[in-house]
Design a protein around this motif. Structure first.
Motif, short mmCIF file in Angstrom:
data_model
loop_
_atom_site.label_atom_id
_atom_site.label_comp_id
_atom_site.label_asym_id
_atom_site.label_seq_id
_atom_site.Cartn_x
_atom_site.Cartn_y
_atom_site.Cartn_z
N ASN A 233 -5.07 -20.37 -53.98
CA ASN A 233 -6.36 -21.03 -54.15
C ASN A 233 -6.73 -21.87 -52.93
O ASN A 233 -7.46 -22.86 -53.04
N PHE A 234 -6.24 -21.46 -51.79
CA PHE A 234 -6.53 -22.13 -50.53
C PHE A 234 -7.14 -21.14 -49.55
O PHE A 234 -7.09 -19.92 -49.76
N VAL A 235 -7.70 -21.68 -48.47
CA VAL A 235 -8.09 -20.88 -47.32
C VAL A 235 -7.49 -21.53 -46.08
O VAL A 235 -7.41 -22.76 -45.99
N PHE A 236 -7.00 -20.72 -45.15
CA PHE A 236 -6.41 -21.21 -43.91
C PHE A 236 -7.42 -21.05 -42.78
O PHE A 236 -8.12 -20.04 -42.69
N VAL A 237 -7.45 -22.05 -41.88
CA VAL A 237 -8.35 -22.03 -40.72
C VAL A 237 -7.56 -22.52 -39.51
O VAL A 237 -6.75 -23.46 -39.62
N ALA A 238 -7.77 -21.89 -38.34
CA ALA A 238 -7.01 -22.23 -37.13
C ALA A 238 -7.92 -22.77 -36.04
O ALA A 238 -9.15 -22.63 -36.10
N ASP A 239 -7.30 -23.40 -35.03
CA ASP A 239 -8.08 -23.88 -33.88
C ASP A 239 -7.36 -23.57 -32.57
O ASP A 239 -6.17 -23.24 -32.55
N VAL A 240 -8.12 -23.69 -31.46
CA VAL A 240 -7.53 -23.48 -30.14
C VAL A 240 -7.25 -24.79 -29.41
O VAL A 240 -6.45 -24.81 -28.48
N ASN A 241 -7.90 -25.87 -29.80
CA ASN A 241 -7.74 -27.12 -29.07
C ASN A 241 -6.41 -27.82 -29.35
O ASN A 241 -5.86 -28.49 -28.48
N ASN A 242 -5.91 -27.67 -30.58
CA ASN A 242 -4.74 -28.43 -31.01
C ASN A 242 -3.57 -27.58 -31.48
O ASN A 242 -2.50 -28.11 -31.77
#
Length: 337
Positions: A233-242
């Motif tokens: 019941n979650f969604v994962f999201v990524a980043d490039v800065n950190n």
């Protein structure tokens, strides 16, 4: 390789956001989103979406599906995703073009700043050249996006959107969605988006989450494996800065996020000026919206993984593990618990 193409910014030797930008497969059909030069001096460049047949360990029978602009050195988008009904969608960045579908008051049309319903045009024309170009636009008003995902339980389409100096976003993308760029980025705070002539049916809605200090948001994925059962019941999201993967808990409708931390319940990770309760950012003296970006609100509740470098993409593999591409490190991480 099928393509070996890089566009260089004029006056420097740095590479930009062009190239082989997106790839996905439906059975033996393989879709690619690629920047393609049509002559050797790079004076004629297009973004193109092809469909191939994977046969005998080769990509065969290329079919050109869409021709898109590649007028700028960045903001190409390029992410591809398939929904539960087999429809293929592509993110197309705004190319830094000021057009009507970026909410500018003009009559300029270009297939940019959109989520495109990928389709085959026998004349190899762009959607804007077709009799009804709006049929191709699932969403408009998008600055740039490196993340598209479909909720496996509801079929809803979600995206991530990159802001300028403030506000990266996560959005639930409903049919005929206007994401607000270039009039609104981040929460509207009561601002109204003027209705666009010929685009009246495209409606704005608030981002489901925003980062006031941009993180370079990229991939978005829904955990859908036995290994990650506790995150169903979650969604994962990524980043490039950190080099961070964030986790967001969905509500019962799977259209909004729920938070225990009071400071996140406004759906924004805010910048805090000189607060002992904030998370330290850096010592560069940068200024966001006119004040020092000395800290941000605590984010322990939404932190899933960190120290992953420049995360450009992540996907769940057939073994149920999460595979994470770290661009600068040249690594693929496997996360299995």
């Amino acid at each position: 390789p099928l393509w070996d193409f890089q566009v260089k910014q004029e006056g420097c030797n740095c590479y930009t956001e062009s190239g082989l930008l997106g790839i996905m497969a439906i059975d033996s059909d393989v879709y690619v989103f690629v920047t393609e030069e049509l002559n050797s001096d790079e004076s004629n460049v297009e973004n193109r979406i092809y469909k191939f047949t994977w046969k005998d360990n080769k990509l065969q029978n290329p079919l050109l599906l869409n021709i898109l602009p590649a007028d700028a050195i960045m903001h190409h988008g390029g992410t591809l995703v398939v929904d539960l009904d087999g429809n293929v969608f592509a993110s197309v960045g705004d190319q830094m073009l000021e057009t009507s579908i970026q909410n500018y008051d003009n009559d300029i049309i270009a297939d940019a700043g959109i989520i495109l319903r990928v389709g085959y045009d026998q004349n190899f024309k762009s959607p804007s050249a077709s009799p009804n170009p709006l049929d191709h636009y699932y969403a408009i008003g998008i600055r740039n996006s490196f993340g598209l995902a479909v909720d496996p339980k509801t079929g809803y389409l979600w995206d991530t959107e990159n802001g300028p100096d403030t506000y990266d976003e996560i959005n639930l993308v409903e049919t005929k969605f206007n994401s607000g760029w270039a009039k609104i980025q981040g929460p509207s705070n009561g601002r109204l988006l003027p209705q666009l002539p010929n685009y009246e049916k495209y409606e704005y809605s608030e981002p489901e989450f925003s980062w006031e200090l941009p993180i370079g948001v990229t991939a978005i994925e829904f955990p859908n494996s036995k290994i990650f059962k506790k995150y169903e019941n979650f969604v994962f999201v990524a980043d490039v800065n950190n080099g961070i993967i964030y986790k967001f808990k969905l509500d019962d409708t799977r259209t909004k996020f729920v938070f225990e931390s009071p400071h996140l319940q406004d759906n924004v990770l805010n910048i805090i000026e000189n607060s002992e309760n904030s998370v330290h950012v850096d010592d560069t003296g940068c200024v966001i919206s006119g004040y020092p970006c000395s800290g941000i609100e605590p984010m322990d509740e939404i932190l899933f993984a960190k120290n992953l470098g420049v995360v450009t993409d992540m996907k769940f593999g057939p073994d149920g593990a999460l595979y994470v591409i770290s661009l600068m490190e040249g690594k693929i991480y496997r996360i299995a618990n």
